[in-house]
Design a protein around this motif. Sequence first.
Motif, PDB file in Angstrom:
ATOM      1  N   ALA A  40       6.903  16.830 -31.937  1.00 33.94           N
ATOM      2  CA  ALA A  40       6.743  18.125 -32.599  1.00 33.94           C
ATOM      3  C   ALA A  40       8.065  18.773 -32.970  1.00 33.94           C
ATOM      4  N   GLY A  41       9.139  18.407 -32.271  1.00 36.61           N
ATOM      5  CA  GLY A  41      10.400  19.103 -32.483  1.00 36.61           C
ATOM      6  C   GLY A  41      11.448  18.362 -33.284  1.00 36.61           C
ATOM      7  N   ALA A  42      11.205  17.110 -33.631  1.00 32.54           N
ATOM      8  CA  ALA A  42      12.212  16.329 -34.358  1.00 32.54           C
ATOM      9  C   ALA A  42      11.525  15.253 -35.180  1.00 32.54           C
ATOM     10  N   GLY A  43      12.112  14.929 -36.328  1.00 36.54           N
ATOM     11  CA  GLY A  43      11.489  14.015 -37.265  1.00 36.54           C
ATOM     12  C   GLY A  43      11.722  12.548 -36.989  1.00 36.54           C
ATOM     13  N   MET A  44      11.356  11.736 -37.973  1.00 34.74           N
ATOM     14  CA  MET A  44      11.366  10.283 -37.794  1.00 34.74           C
ATOM     15  C   MET A  44      12.765   9.705 -37.671  1.00 34.74           C
ATOM     16  N   ARG A  45      13.791  10.456 -38.109  1.00 33.39           N
ATOM     17  CA  ARG A  45      15.164   9.945 -38.045  1.00 33.39           C
ATOM     18  C   ARG A  45      15.934  10.450 -36.817  1.00 33.39           C
ATOM     19  N   HIS A  46      15.273  11.181 -35.957  1.00 28.92           N
ATOM     20  CA  HIS A  46      15.932  11.635 -34.736  1.00 28.92           C
ATOM     21  C   HIS A  46      16.371  10.419 -33.922  1.00 28.92           C
ATOM     22  N   LYS A  47      17.454  10.556 -33.176  1.00 30.65           N
ATOM     23  CA  LYS A  47      18.008   9.429 -32.426  1.00 30.65           C
ATOM     24  C   LYS A  47      16.976   8.793 -31.499  1.00 30.65           C
ATOM     25  N   ASP A  51      16.029   4.983 -31.680  1.00 33.05           N
ATOM     26  CA  ASP A  51      16.190   4.072 -30.541  1.00 33.05           C
ATOM     27  C   ASP A  51      14.883   3.354 -30.221  1.00 33.05           C
ATOM     28  N   ILE A  52      13.765   4.072 -30.293  1.00 36.21           N
ATOM     29  CA  ILE A  52      12.465   3.429 -30.080  1.00 36.21           C
ATOM     30  C   ILE A  52      12.251   2.336 -31.118  1.00 36.21           C
ATOM     31  N   ALA A  53      12.467   2.673 -32.389  1.00 37.51           N
ATOM     32  CA  ALA A  53      12.226   1.723 -33.472  1.00 37.51           C
ATOM     33  C   ALA A  53      13.139   0.503 -33.369  1.00 37.51           C
ATOM     34  N   GLN A  54      14.414   0.728 -33.107  1.00 35.99           N
ATOM     35  CA  GLN A  54      15.359  -0.385 -33.034  1.00 35.99           C
ATOM     36  C   GLN A  54      15.028  -1.326 -31.880  1.00 35.99           C
ATOM     37  N   SER A  55      14.609  -0.762 -30.757  1.00 35.90           N
ATOM     38  CA  SER A  55      14.247  -1.607 -29.615  1.00 35.90           C
ATOM     39  C   SER A  55      12.978  -2.405 -29.911  1.00 35.90           C
ATOM     40  N   LEU A  56      12.033  -1.785 -30.590  1.00 32.83           N
ATOM     41  CA  LEU A  56      10.822  -2.514 -30.977  1.00 32.83           C
ATOM     42  C   LEU A  56      11.156  -3.637 -31.951  1.00 32.83           C
ATOM     43  N   THR A 192      12.484   7.372 -13.481  1.00 29.62           N
ATOM     44  CA  THR A 192      13.388   8.528 -13.624  1.00 29.62           C
ATOM     45  C   THR A 192      13.466   9.089 -15.043  1.00 29.62           C
ATOM     46  N   ALA A 193      12.698   8.545 -15.992  1.00 32.61           N
ATOM     47  CA  ALA A 193      12.769   9.028 -17.372  1.00 32.61           C
ATOM     48  C   ALA A 193      12.010  10.344 -17.528  1.00 32.61           C
ATOM     49  N   ASP A 194      12.537  11.231 -18.379  1.00 32.78           N
ATOM     50  CA  ASP A 194      11.828  12.457 -18.710  1.00 32.78           C
ATOM     51  C   ASP A 194      11.077  12.265 -20.025  1.00 32.78           C
ATOM     52  N   HIS A 195      10.615  13.354 -20.616  1.00 34.70           N
ATOM     53  CA  HIS A 195       9.794  13.256 -21.830  1.00 34.70           C
ATOM     54  C   HIS A 195      10.550  12.630 -23.000  1.00 34.70           C
ATOM     55  N   SER A 196      11.865  12.794 -23.006  1.00 34.59           N
ATOM     56  CA  SER A 196      12.701  12.244 -24.080  1.00 34.59           C
ATOM     57  C   SER A 196      13.404  10.955 -23.670  1.00 34.59           C
ATOM     58  N   LYS A 205      16.274   2.734 -10.321  1.00 30.08           N
ATOM     59  CA  LYS A 205      16.356   1.445  -9.639  1.00 30.08           C
ATOM     60  C   LYS A 205      16.711   0.308 -10.597  1.00 30.08           C
ATOM     61  N   SER A 206      16.198   0.365 -11.805  1.00 29.41           N
ATOM     62  CA  SER A 206      16.452  -0.698 -12.777  1.00 29.41           C
ATOM     63  C   SER A 206      17.741  -0.436 -13.550  1.00 29.41           C
ATOM     64  N   GLU A 207      18.466  -1.493 -13.850  1.00 27.18           N
ATOM     65  CA  GLU A 207      19.674  -1.382 -14.663  1.00 27.18           C
ATOM     66  C   GLU A 207      19.367  -1.595 -16.148  1.00 27.18           C
ATOM     67  N   LYS A 208      18.127  -1.906 -16.459  1.00 28.71           N
ATOM     68  CA  LYS A 208      17.730  -2.187 -17.839  1.00 28.71           C
ATOM     69  C   LYS A 208      17.735  -0.904 -18.665  1.00 28.71           C
ATOM     70  N   ASN A 209      18.186  -1.011 -19.899  1.00 22.98           N
ATOM     71  CA  ASN A 209      18.122   0.109 -20.830  1.00 22.98           C
ATOM     72  C   ASN A 209      16.675   0.586 -20.957  1.00 22.98           C
ATOM     73  N   ILE A 210      16.463   1.899 -20.925  1.00 21.06           N
ATOM     74  CA  ILE A 210      15.109   2.463 -20.906  1.00 21.06           C
ATOM     75  C   ILE A 210      14.326   2.107 -22.160  1.00 21.06           C
ATOM     76  N   TYR A 211      14.996   2.073 -23.311  1.00 23.57           N
ATOM     77  CA  TYR A 211      14.308   1.735 -24.560  1.00 23.57           C
ATOM     78  C   TYR A 211      13.947   0.256 -24.604  1.00 23.57           C
ATOM     79  N   ASP A 212      14.830  -0.581 -24.065  1.00 24.52           N
ATOM     80  CA  ASP A 212      14.523  -2.010 -23.998  1.00 24.52           C
ATOM     81  C   ASP A 212      13.324  -2.254 -23.087  1.00 24.52           C
ATOM     82  N   GLU A 213      13.275  -1.542 -21.968  1.00 26.32           N
ATOM     83  CA  GLU A 213      12.147  -1.688 -21.042  1.00 26.32           C
ATOM     84  C   GLU A 213      10.838  -1.300 -21.724  1.00 26.32           C
TER      85      GLU A 213
END
Length: 226
Positions: A40-47, A51-56, A192-196, A205-213
């Motif tokens: 609701a607060g940021a468009g399709m080009r928000h970081k 990051d979601i798109a690039q990881s997918l 440990t991730a929040d809404h963003s 606990k995990s060292e994996k990037n959150i978007y990669d996970e």
Amino acid sequence: MTKAKYTEGMFLATKDKGEVSFLLCVPKDAIAMIVLGHGAGAGMRHKHMEDIAQSLESNKIATFRYQFPFMERGGGRDAQSVSLATVQAAIDKARSLQKNLPLFAGGHSFGGRMTSLYCAEKSIEDLCGLIFFSFPLHPSGKPDTKRAQHFAQIQKPMLFLSGTRDKLAQLDLLQSVCAEHAQYISLHLLDTADHSFKILKRSRKSEKNIYDEAAETAFEFIQSLC
């Protein structure tokens, strides 16, 4: 990262609200496509969306990101009917551009919620499933499960990717909702991730990037259905 083909353009959201932007990214070895609505607060080009798109895309999943009319023009949010019509128009446009890839839909927060509401009202025969990044189960500070009442009408596989610190999805409530609809819903908790998707590095606990996970989990979900 798998090299992707990028296509930008516009499509008609509604007759009254006009056209909105989209960005289609298709890896050359894509196994599926997901139509992604933004928050609701940021468009399709928000970081965060980038990051979601690039990881997918790195996990062989094509992405079709799009704007809701209120974000395209600026200003206040539109009536829910406008947002639901935009979800339909986005799915139709994505399918017209990529006819052969298995189709999924969802998005981050508001975009995911609008997609779920649309799918509860309308049946999309070739939709394989839904993927939600930080589904907003309730407003911040007002925990309840009213926003989950329509889940019973969505008889499609659903994946919820939710942070354990998400203030818009109290953990015990989210787990209860997912358990109630376990026939269709899979839940993956992002430690440990929040809404963003911001994390607590020291206690995670995990060292994996959150978007990669999140993307790898989405890939496994898609692969199990296609």
